[in-house]
Motif scaffolding. Sequence first.
Motif, short mmCIF file in Angstrom:
data_model
loop_
_atom_site.label_atom_id
_atom_site.label_comp_id
_atom_site.label_asym_id
_atom_site.label_seq_id
_atom_site.Cartn_x
_atom_site.Cartn_y
_atom_site.Cartn_z
N PHE A 15 0.83 -1.21 0.00
CA PHE A 15 0.00 0.00 0.00
C PHE A 15 0.86 1.26 0.00
CE2 PHE A 15 -3.55 -2.74 1.33
CZ PHE A 15 -4.57 -2.20 0.58
N ALA A 16 1.98 1.21 0.71
CA ALA A 16 2.88 2.37 0.74
C ALA A 16 3.47 2.63 -0.64
CB ALA A 16 3.99 2.14 1.76
N LEU A 17 3.82 1.55 -1.34
CA LEU A 17 4.36 1.70 -2.69
C LEU A 17 3.30 2.28 -3.64
CD1 LEU A 17 6.59 1.25 -4.78
CD2 LEU A 17 5.74 -1.11 -5.06
N ALA A 18 2.08 1.76 -3.54
CA ALA A 18 0.99 2.27 -4.39
C ALA A 18 0.72 3.74 -4.10
CB ALA A 18 -0.28 1.45 -4.17
N ALA A 19 0.74 4.10 -2.82
CA ALA A 19 0.51 5.50 -2.46
C ALA A 19 1.63 6.39 -2.98
CB ALA A 19 0.40 5.62 -0.94
N ALA A 20 2.87 5.90 -2.92
CA ALA A 20 4.00 6.69 -3.42
C ALA A 20 3.88 6.92 -4.93
CB ALA A 20 5.32 5.97 -3.10
N VAL A 21 3.42 5.89 -5.65
CA VAL A 21 3.27 6.03 -7.10
C VAL A 21 2.14 7.00 -7.43
CG1 VAL A 21 2.61 4.82 -9.21
CG2 VAL A 21 4.22 3.77 -7.62
N LEU A 22 1.01 6.86 -6.73
CA LEU A 22 -0.16 7.67 -7.06
C LEU A 22 -0.03 9.11 -6.57
CD1 LEU A 22 -3.03 5.11 -6.31
CD2 LEU A 22 -2.25 5.89 -8.55
N PHE A 23 0.52 9.28 -5.39
CA PHE A 23 0.56 10.63 -4.81
C PHE A 23 1.88 11.35 -5.05
CE2 PHE A 23 -2.72 8.49 -2.33
CZ PHE A 23 -3.73 9.43 -2.35
N GLY A 24 2.92 10.61 -5.43
CA GLY A 24 4.22 11.24 -5.65
C GLY A 24 4.71 11.18 -7.07
N LEU A 25 4.85 9.97 -7.60
CA LEU A 25 5.45 9.79 -8.92
C LEU A 25 4.54 10.30 -10.04
CD1 LEU A 25 7.79 8.67 -10.59
CD2 LEU A 25 6.62 6.45 -10.60
#
Length: 366
Positions: A15-25
């Motif tokens: 979930f942290a990886l998905a959040a990083a992709v969606l909200f950051g990358l």
Amino acid sequence: MSILTRGPGRTWAGFALAAAVLFGLAPAVLSDFRLSLLAKFLCFAIVAVGIGLAWGRGGMLTLGQGVFFGIGAYVMAMHLKIADAELKGSEVPDFMQIAGIRTLPGYWAPFASPVVTILAIALLPALVAFLLGLGVFKRRVKGAYFAILSQALAAAFAILLIGQQSTGGSNGLNRFRTFFGFSLADPANKRMLFFIAAGVLLAVVAATRQLMNSRYGELLVAVRDQEERVRFLGYDPANVKLVAYVTAAFFAGIAGALFVPIVGIISPADVGIVPSIAFLIGVAIGGRATLLGPVLGAIGVAWAQSAFSETFPSGWIYAQGLLFIVVVGFFPAGVAGLFALRRRRRPTDTTTAAPPAVETEMEFAR
């Protein structure tokens, strides 16, 4: 190891990886147009999660999700049109003035309230699904009969909308200017809508994972595989199916409500048979029996449609149909099922417990 059996640490890391992709990358590398396009795809993914629960885990071939998507979308669209009319000091939206309608229809009036609108988006699709499911599942309608019934409902809903001037007819509702007081012309607000869609998708995936890992999730799979045995054990399979069906409708309604301000239009073409089948195709290609398969499949198919349509406007529909046939005919577990199957075939230590069997779901619909 399936995502449903991972430990809490790996789950939170995912979930942290998905959040990083969606909200950051994604906001960092995509233009405003592409980011808005991705937000639209996330709405489709929210619908796909519900279909994965109802179809992949519950065996219900839901060909009418466009109805619940459309209910949420039209409720949101009516509120936005009323809000825009109020800003201009008008009693009715602009398209009604053109059609000669001088008084706001009675069923529009409640949606002038933001609170009523939000409650209606959450409750109306679920209520319709509850009433329909109660009548269908209690009568033990299933398989192809259920699929045909749900598809007929989507067709009837689209035809009903086309004949209503008060909902824009075949043109639908469009040209929204504000979203709960925020200007939709502001790029910052468009990014805000993307973040809302991304957050809702993560929440929906988390809630669905919890359902799948719960006792209810095991019971839902049991009903799908051996309904009569479950009934013999004292459970009512109709109630088990009803929960999954209502949950899928709830997700679809929320997705439809987000779709409206993101895309800027909703019409009968977005809620009929064709979009309902398109939702299903993404789930089938991604892998309907997995948690993330429907999400990745819906986003991937929508992205491919957008990319290929820009180059081959008339050829995408044939490519989509061919891809669906190939997946259903040769890879019934979808793309996610292929990766799970590869993990299952890896050599393992004989002293360790064997991993749980991968659900290949060889039948297209039970």
